[in-house]
Write an enzyme that holds these catalytic residues in place. Structure first.
Site, PDB file in Angstrom:
ATOM      1  N   ASP A   1      75.367  27.555 -24.687  1.00 29.22           N
ATOM      2  CA  ASP A   1      76.059  27.597 -23.409  1.00 29.22           C
ATOM      3  C   ASP A   1      74.999  27.815 -22.320  1.00 29.22           C
ATOM      4  O   ASP A   1      73.821  28.043 -22.607  1.00 29.22           O
ATOM      5  CB  ASP A   1      77.148  28.685 -23.382  1.00 29.22           C
ATOM      6  CG  ASP A   1      78.204  28.374 -22.316  1.00 29.22           C
ATOM      7  OD1 ASP A   1      77.929  27.560 -21.414  1.00 29.22           O
ATOM      8  OD2 ASP A   1      79.302  28.949 -22.375  1.00 29.22           O
TER       9      ASP A   1
HETATM   10  C1  NOJ Z   1      79.405  27.739 -18.870  1.00 30.89           C
HETATM   11  C2  NOJ Z   1      80.686  27.575 -19.610  1.00 30.89           C
HETATM   12  O1  NOJ Z   1      80.928  28.696 -20.440  1.00 30.89           O
HETATM   13  C3  NOJ Z   1      80.738  26.327 -20.457  1.00 30.89           C
HETATM   14  O2  NOJ Z   1      82.018  26.186 -21.007  1.00 30.89           O
HETATM   15  C4  NOJ Z   1      80.355  25.119 -19.648  1.00 30.89           C
HETATM   16  O3  NOJ Z   1      80.452  23.955 -20.415  1.00 30.89           O
HETATM   17  C5  NOJ Z   1      78.938  25.336 -19.146  1.00 30.89           C
HETATM   18  N1  NOJ Z   1      78.904  26.505 -18.284  1.00 30.89           N
HETATM   19  C6  NOJ Z   1      78.392  24.139 -18.381  1.00 30.89           C
HETATM   20  O4  NOJ Z   1      78.993  24.022 -17.159  1.00 30.89           O
END
Ligand code: NOJ
Length: 762
Positions: free
Chosen positions: A291
């Site tokens: 993530d």
């Molecule tokens: C953080 C989020 O938790 C995730 O779900 C997302 O895909 C990413 N940021 C990218 O934006």
């Protein structure tokens, strides 16, 4: 692992065979091309494939400065960036692709990813809302349209579906998942993966999907986003893992790990989750992406002293791609040279990324998704808007309709439309809204005006504003608790109207990432507005717009009609009007329990009985309950009304003694007892009465969407077998245990007919 999809096949028959994502196995030609390419790659170039950067603008973290961007462009030119997120549109993706393909030594194309969660530009309902449709075809269609638009905008990969089970409405990301139940959640996961990926990833209208967040991100303590998770293997295997397994069975190309720790180990550094379970036990051959900076966050988590150690831990644990932490590209080369990280791990991760690029067709033509004409034709067209309207009305849940107050007459009368959200053209777009144009949704007011004839007078007064200042995905929303401007006008509009439609709930950015709340009631001055309106007119229809379950006790007690519309997307106003005026008979059912009080969190229907289920027959206090509220929800999981009523009778089982390899047929008669056609979602639950471990009081095992004409009856049947009754047992196996079972059928998880059978031993 195949067990899961196998027991879902009956429900999934509508759809084409899944496009099983083969990655670096099973496709000899791709394997050979990867071998050849990897032989030419330096260690640095290999590691570059594992490096993912965001574009200059960003959505969930601090944006890089311009100087740093120049550095990043340099890295792309050197072949040190394998993929990017947040670069969107044919022109921008083409320019970025040129940097890699035309400048780097080996010309390896990049993958472009984006959070396409419930639409790219045409917005569909938020995923929690779509799950309320219990309509797998509708959900697949929604993901399909999103993929068509995203692919036309030069994208290859979405970070969706979020398949986290969530049972705590305080958590803001409840809106992004399919609710509390692993069975429903698994089916939704499959429908979304199929919709995004289609049958062929290299087609110009499909994109790779990503099951996220692995794992247990929805179980954050206190419902506070990014918070600690402490969860047993029992719950992981029985509740959290199934939707991931179902997504894998459906061929999902990628998986994202999670920000949270589990029992002391952050998911991003968990070899148990990523190497042992995901890639080992389940044989996942696709890409695991971190993530956003979750590798960097191993430092504040306190398990890595610095970014280098974080890179070492994440790679050794099986995280293939580093999103935005700069950990891999900066540190893996020397970690491999020093022997702290094995080059075998790097090679395996690189193979996965390259395989995805081959499957997407990028090596055949890196610009295959870069077509301006297609971009113009395929994004936000009428066909997509019509689909969004249809999915939106399927997602609406009728919570209360006393004395058949709904549907409304659209030929005559005075309708007052009030509430801060009534004319709001932005809130229905919801959180995680891709490239939706701000204020582009059809508002409730617009939907109503378009639906009624000349004989209807529509009055509008918004009442006090709900929020103040800027609305943004990035910033905390400021709510208005003090400024009553507009209250008097709203009350005046309600006074004397034949019907009042009042829109209340949450603004788009009150739910979503980073939006955890301790109070899940109506905020701002909305309760005051409701009270003031009730004092002048009892004929009120409450239209809710929200991204999470809300506490609605007072509303349930005081208003005759309540309609749950979530954040329904681009066509929200039309879809709600379709339901309010009876052009569409609602059939949605809650995918999540609605509590009586936030103190009940976490709340879910498939709870355990405990040793003290109570109430105590002697009236003593020592049983598992609250002394100031019932244990039960206000509206149970699976609940939702229609403009007609359905009767359930004659529950029959084909046998009372089921052999291990036999199918049990459960039959019930469903009757439409009203005077209009309607659609019911018939639900099947099971309880395993005695297990080697404690078992939920009920578990959803099937559902069918049945449409009946007024007065008509139909037999509805379900199949159950040992496979469907399996769970993670005390022996550490996914298996069914012989013994007695209770089986329930009905309109929601509370109001059920029941019977029993025995599963015989093998
Ligand atoms: C953080 C989020 O938790 C995730 O779900 C997302 O895909 C990413 N940021 C990218 O934006």
């Amino acid at each position: 692992m195949r067990h899961f999809l196998a027991c879902l096949t009956a429900v999934l028959m509508f759809s084409a065979a899944p496009a099983l994502f083969a990655a670096n196995s099973g496709d000899a030609d791709i394997d050979k091309r990867i071998d050849e390419l990897m032989q030419k790659m330096t260690l640095e170039e290999k590691i570059g494939q594992l490096n993912q950067y965001s574009s200059t603008f960003d959505v969930t973290g601090p944006a890089p400065t311009d100087g740093r961007n120049q550095e990043r462009f340099q890295k792309i030119r050197k072949g040190l960036v394998g993929s990017m997120l947040n670069v969107t549109g044919v022109e921008a993706t083409r320019r970025a692709q040129q940097l890699a393909v035309e400048n780097s030594r080996l010309g390896i194309p990049m993958i472009f990813a984006f959070d396409v969660i419930h639409g790219y530009q045409t917005m569909f309902p938020i995923p929690l809302g779509e799950a309320a449709s219990w309509d797998l075809e509708a959900v697949e269609l929604s993901a399909r349209v999103a993929a068509v638009e995203a692919a036309a905008a030069g994208l290859h990969w979405t970070f969706a579906p979020m398949v986290d089970i969530s049972r705590d409405a305080r958590w803001g990301r409840v809106m992004e998942g399919a609710g509390e139940d692993p069975y429903l959640g698994s089916l939704m996961a499959v429908a979304r993966v199929r919709g995004f990926q289609g049958a062929n990833l290299s087609a110009d209208d499909t994109i790779a999907a990503c099951a996220k967040h692995f794992a247990a991100y929805g179980f954050a303590e206190g419902g506070r986003d990014y918070n600690t998770v402490d969860i047993s293997e029992h719950t992981l295997r029985n509740v959290v893992f199934p939707p991931f397994q179902a997504a894998l069975d459906a061929g999902v190309a990628t998986v994202m790990n999670a920000f949270n720790e589990i029992g002391g180990t952050p998911a991003t550094a968990s070899a148990y989750l990523q190497r042992e379970v995901l890639k080992g036990e389940w044989g996942f051959k696709g890409v695991v992406v971190s993530d956003w900076n979750s590798i960097g966050e191993l430092v504040p988590h306190g398990v890595a002293a610095d970014l280098s150690q974080a890179a070492q831990m994440a790679m050794n644990a099986g995280s293939d791609v580093d999103m935005e932490a700069d950990a891999y590209v900066e540190h893996l080369p020397k970690l491999v040279k020093s022997g702290a990280v094995s080059e075998k791990h790097i090679d395996d991760a690189v193979r996965r990324v390259l395989a995805l690029k081959f499957h997407l067709g990028l090596f055949d033509d890196p610009y295959r998704y870069s077509d301006e004409k297609r971009e113009k034709e395929r994004i936000y067209n009428q066909k997509h808007l019509d689909a969004a309207r249809d999915v939106a009305r399927k997602s609406i849940v009728l919570l209360k309709n006393q004395d058949n107050m709904l549907p409304l007459d659209k030929t005559k009368g005075v309708i007052a439309v009030i509430g801060a959200l009534a004319a709001d053209k932005d809130t229905p777009l919801g959180s995680w809204r891709g490239k939706a144009v701000a204020n582009s949704a059809v508002s409730l007011l617009e939907g109503i005006k378009a639906a009624v004839g000349d004989g209807v007078e529509v009055r509008h007064a918004p009442g006090p504003p709900l929020g103040k200042g800027e609305r943004s995905f990035l910033k905390e929303l400021e709510l208005n608790f003090t400024d009553p401007t507009g209250m008097d006008e709203a009350v005046a509009a309600a006074r004397g109207a034949d019907k009042v439609i009042i829109a209340v709930g949450e603004e788009a950015f009150q739910s979503g990432e980073g939006r955890s709340q301790v109070d899940i009631g109506l905020k701002g001055l909305q309760m005051q507005l409701l009270q003031a309106v009730k004092a002048v007119n009892p004929n009120v229809i409450v239209v809710l717009m929200n991204g999470r379950p809300l506490v609605l006790n007072w509303i349930e007690l005081n208003f005759p009609a309540i309609v749950e519309t979530w954040h329904l997307g681009s066509q929200a106003g039309h879809a709600i009007a379709d339901v309010l005026f009876g052009d569409y008979n609602p059939s949605g059912k809650l995918p999540v329990s609605f509590p009586r009080h936030v103190g009940q969190m976490p709340l879910y229907y498939s709870q355990k009985k405990t040793g003290r289920p109570g109430p105590d027959p002697a009236g003593m206090v020592f049983w598992s309950h609250y002394t100031d509220a019932p244990n039960s929800p206000l509206y149970p999981f699976g609940y939702g009304l229609s403009y007609t009523t359905f009767g359930y009778s004659k529950l029959k089982l084909s046998t009372k003694k089921l052999d291990f390899d036999e199918d049990l047929t459960v039959e019930v008669t469903l009757k439409n007892k009203g005077d209009r056609a309607g659609t019911e979602i018939v639900q099947l639950y099971v309880r395993d009465l005695v297990g080697s471990v404690t078992r939920p009081v009920k578990e959803l095992k099937g559902f069918k969407k049945v449409t009946l004409d007024a007065g008509a009856s139909q037999k509805v049947t379900f199949k159950l077998n040992a496979e469907a009754l399996a769970f993670y047992t005390a022996r550490g196996k996914w298996e069914a245990e012989p013994g007695d079972f209770q089986v329930f059928v009905g309109p929601n998880s509370r109001d059920l007919l029941d019977s029993r059978f025995t599963l015989k031993g093998k």
